[in-house]
Design an enzyme around this catalytic site. Structure first.
Site, PDB file in Angstrom:
ATOM      1  N   HIS A  63       0.835  -1.253  -0.167  1.00  0.00           N
ATOM      2  CA  HIS A  63      -0.096  -0.203   0.011  1.00  0.00           C
ATOM      3  C   HIS A  63       0.858   1.213  -0.107  1.00  0.00           C
ATOM      4  O   HIS A  63       1.726   1.363   1.186  1.00  0.00           O
ATOM      5  CB  HIS A  63      -0.719   0.112   1.085  1.00  0.00           C
ATOM      6  N   PHE A  64       0.875   2.004  -1.121  1.00  0.00           N
ATOM      7  CA  PHE A  64       1.809   3.077  -1.249  1.00  0.00           C
ATOM      8  C   PHE A  64       1.033   4.504  -1.029  1.00  0.00           C
ATOM      9  O   PHE A  64       1.756   5.649  -1.222  1.00  0.00           O
ATOM     10  CB  PHE A  64       2.526   3.109  -2.459  1.00  0.00           C
ATOM     11  N   ARG A  65      -0.214   4.734  -0.925  1.00  0.00           N
ATOM     12  CA  ARG A  65      -1.059   5.591  -0.277  1.00  0.00           C
ATOM     13  C   ARG A  65      -1.065   6.691  -1.350  1.00  0.00           C
ATOM     14  O   ARG A  65      -1.906   7.477  -0.768  1.00  0.00           O
ATOM     15  CB  ARG A  65      -0.471   6.194   0.826  1.00  0.00           C
ATOM     16  N   ASN A  95      -6.663   0.861  -2.300  1.00  0.00           N
ATOM     17  CA  ASN A  95      -7.195   1.688  -1.233  1.00  0.00           C
ATOM     18  C   ASN A  95      -6.772   3.175  -0.764  1.00  0.00           C
ATOM     19  O   ASN A  95      -6.352   3.263   0.263  1.00  0.00           O
ATOM     20  CB  ASN A  95      -7.670   0.810   0.370  1.00  0.00           C
ATOM     21  N   HIS A 180      -8.906  -9.978   0.386  1.00  0.00           N
ATOM     22  CA  HIS A 180      -8.742  -9.896   1.764  1.00  0.00           C
ATOM     23  C   HIS A 180      -9.964 -10.760   2.201  1.00  0.00           C
ATOM     24  O   HIS A 180     -11.142 -10.137   2.360  1.00  0.00           O
ATOM     25  CB  HIS A 180      -8.931  -8.422   2.276  1.00  0.00           C
ATOM     26  N   ASP A 303       2.526  -7.010   2.508  1.00  0.00           N
ATOM     27  CA  ASP A 303       1.453  -6.055   2.823  1.00  0.00           C
ATOM     28  C   ASP A 303       1.997  -4.812   3.514  1.00  0.00           C
ATOM     29  O   ASP A 303       1.139  -4.218   4.357  1.00  0.00           O
ATOM     30  CB  ASP A 303       0.563  -6.914   3.894  1.00  0.00           C
ATOM     31  N   HIS A 307       1.419   3.581   8.441  1.00  0.00           N
ATOM     32  CA  HIS A 307       0.809   4.798   9.130  1.00  0.00           C
ATOM     33  C   HIS A 307       2.019   5.708   9.699  1.00  0.00           C
ATOM     34  O   HIS A 307       2.697   5.005  10.202  1.00  0.00           O
ATOM     35  CB  HIS A 307      -0.152   4.252   9.900  1.00  0.00           C
TER      36      HIS A 307
END
Ligand code: DOR
Length: 441
Positions: A63-65, A95, A180, A303, A307
């Protein structure tokens, strides 16, 4: 005399034909020759004596946001962490904000990533009720890794919790779709089991039954619709046992954290290891190792879900789920290799040959003539201490801070370009989309 753009000399190559001393000659970003190239001319010679050369490590879940959550990470910083950790390609998750659920959102990510990310990349497209009818088109767009569905809620708003919603998507996919798998209905019933301020209650809330129940439903739907599925981050011994009987339709991912951490670590690491699905009791870690040893596990994914530390500092359950991992996948797993828990060849099977086989990467995932010269160069003897200071991620922390490991990534080569060497980024970002056999036309 053959002339190469570059030659990696003197290393031990780990490949589909075993492990042995071989040079690798590269022309135009592709592997041209493998063997004794001692007398060949080369623009650049990379001395690999004492080092192992692996096919480029692919991390098929990060997840690289970006876009929307760049205070946590972006495509540049995430891929910086990737190549510092020896990873040559990543498959990034949908996401973000906006969600990657449309052709426009995917094209935007590909444009942001191209010639900026340090590694190569593909993007998972989020499957929803709204785009189910066009899932078969979305999964074949340039840069798409396939369709990803959240059956249990996690960070962000992607959720398809019911059988009919999942079936609507799987009726339309032709490629392998990723899931998921945690049962949202059970998660909702059990929310009251979360104990304020105690992240050790996370696996009590999101228990093993929630994971198993969902994976059983998912496999049933896959069989009914004739679809191929990929079960991400399998976290329980029971799912591993169940999936043995369903390898014809389901492929399996394991994560380094589920293979390394246990519920005992909540006391020391608290919300830093709060993750969905959770880190669980040691028997589950052991069950995932059994699955890995028996070949049930097809690939490893980190994964990587960064944060900010101030977000993680909120009292559980206000703290977000997710931990960094793309930079530590190789060192943590090489340490397991050195401890005798898997062979280096099995590591290569999980991180290169596995993604090549199950996702059909075109021209990547093997050290073979004609393939992209994606290579991960490692020192199996090097002892290092993992630390927050090494982190390329904007999050700036790792749950393994202070952990001593043996085995370390020395170099990352993407399409013949040396992008990382000895902990330094040595080339500007030149990332490109991974191509997939099923989406070439
Ligand atoms: O713990 C998690 N964090 N699990 C997920 O599935 C999503 C991820 C995130 O994006 O933060």
């Amino acid at each position: 005399m053959a002339v190469f753009d570059s030659v990696l000399k003197g290393g031990v190559v780990v490949n589909h034909d075993g492990e042995g001393a071989r040079d690798i000659g590269i022309v135009g970003g592709r592997i041209a020759e493998i063997g004794d190239l001692g007398r060949a001319g080369a623009g650049e010679t990379i001395d690999c004596h004492g080092l192992h050369i692996l096919p480029g490590v692919v991390d098929s879940q990060v997840h690289f946001r970006e876009p929307g959550l760049e205070h946590k990470e972006d495509l540049e910083t995430g891929s910086r962490a990737a190549v510092l950790g020896g990873v040559t390609a990543v498959f990034e998750m949908p996401n973000t904000k906006p969600l990657t659920t449309s052709e426009t959102a995917l094209a935007d990510k590909v444009a942001r990533a191209t010639n900026r990310m340090h590694s190569d990349f593909a993007f998972w497209v989020g499957g929803t009720r709204d785009n189910a009818a066009i899932a078969g088109e979305l999964e074949r767009l340039p840069g798409a890794a396939g369709i990803k569905v959240f059956m249990g809620s996690s960070t962000g708003d992607l959720l398809v919790e019911d059988d009919e919603g999942v079936a609507a998507i799987l009726r339309n996919t032709r490629r392998r779709a990723a899931f998921h798998s945690e049962d949202e209905f059970r998660l909702r019933q059990r929310e009251g089991l979360r104990v304020h301020g105690d992240p050790a209650s996370h696996p009590v809330w999101r228990d093993e039954i929630a994971a198993l129940q969902c994976t059983e439903r998912l496999v049933r739907i896959a069989r009914q619709t004739g679809a191929r599925i990929h079960v991400l981050h399998v976290s329980t011994a029971e799912e591993m046992d169940f999936l043995v009987a369903h390898k014809d339709v389901a492929t399996v991912e394991a994560t380094p954290h589920h293979l390394t951490l246990t519920a005992d670590d909540y006391a020391r690491l608290g919300t830093l290891i709060q993750m969905n699905p959770p880190v669980r009791a040691a028997r589950h870690r052991d069950g995932i190792w059994r699955g890995l040893v028996h070949g049930v596990v097809d690939v490893l994914g980190s994964d990587h879900a960064p944060h900010a530390l101030d977000e993680k500092a909120k009292p559980y359950p206000a703290s977000p789920s997710g931990m960094t991992g793309v930079q530590t996948l190789v060192p943590i797993m090489l340490d397991h290799v050195n401890a005798g828990r898997l062979t280096l060849q099995r590591f290569v099977d999980l991180t290169s040959h596995g993604p090549n086989r199950i996702f059909g990467m075109a021209g990547k995932g093997r050290i073979a003539a004609g393939y992209d010269a994606d290579l991960t160069v490692v020192d199996m003897k090097r002892r290092e201490t993992i630390s927050n200071e090494q982190a390329g991620s904007r999050a700036g922390w790792t749950p393994y801070d202070g952990r001593q490991v043996t085995g370390w990534p020395i170099g990352t080569i993407v399409r013949g370009i040396r992008v990382m060497w000895e902990g330094d980024i040595v080339a500007p970002g030149q990332g490109r989309p991974v191509r997939f056999a099923e989406a070439l036309r």
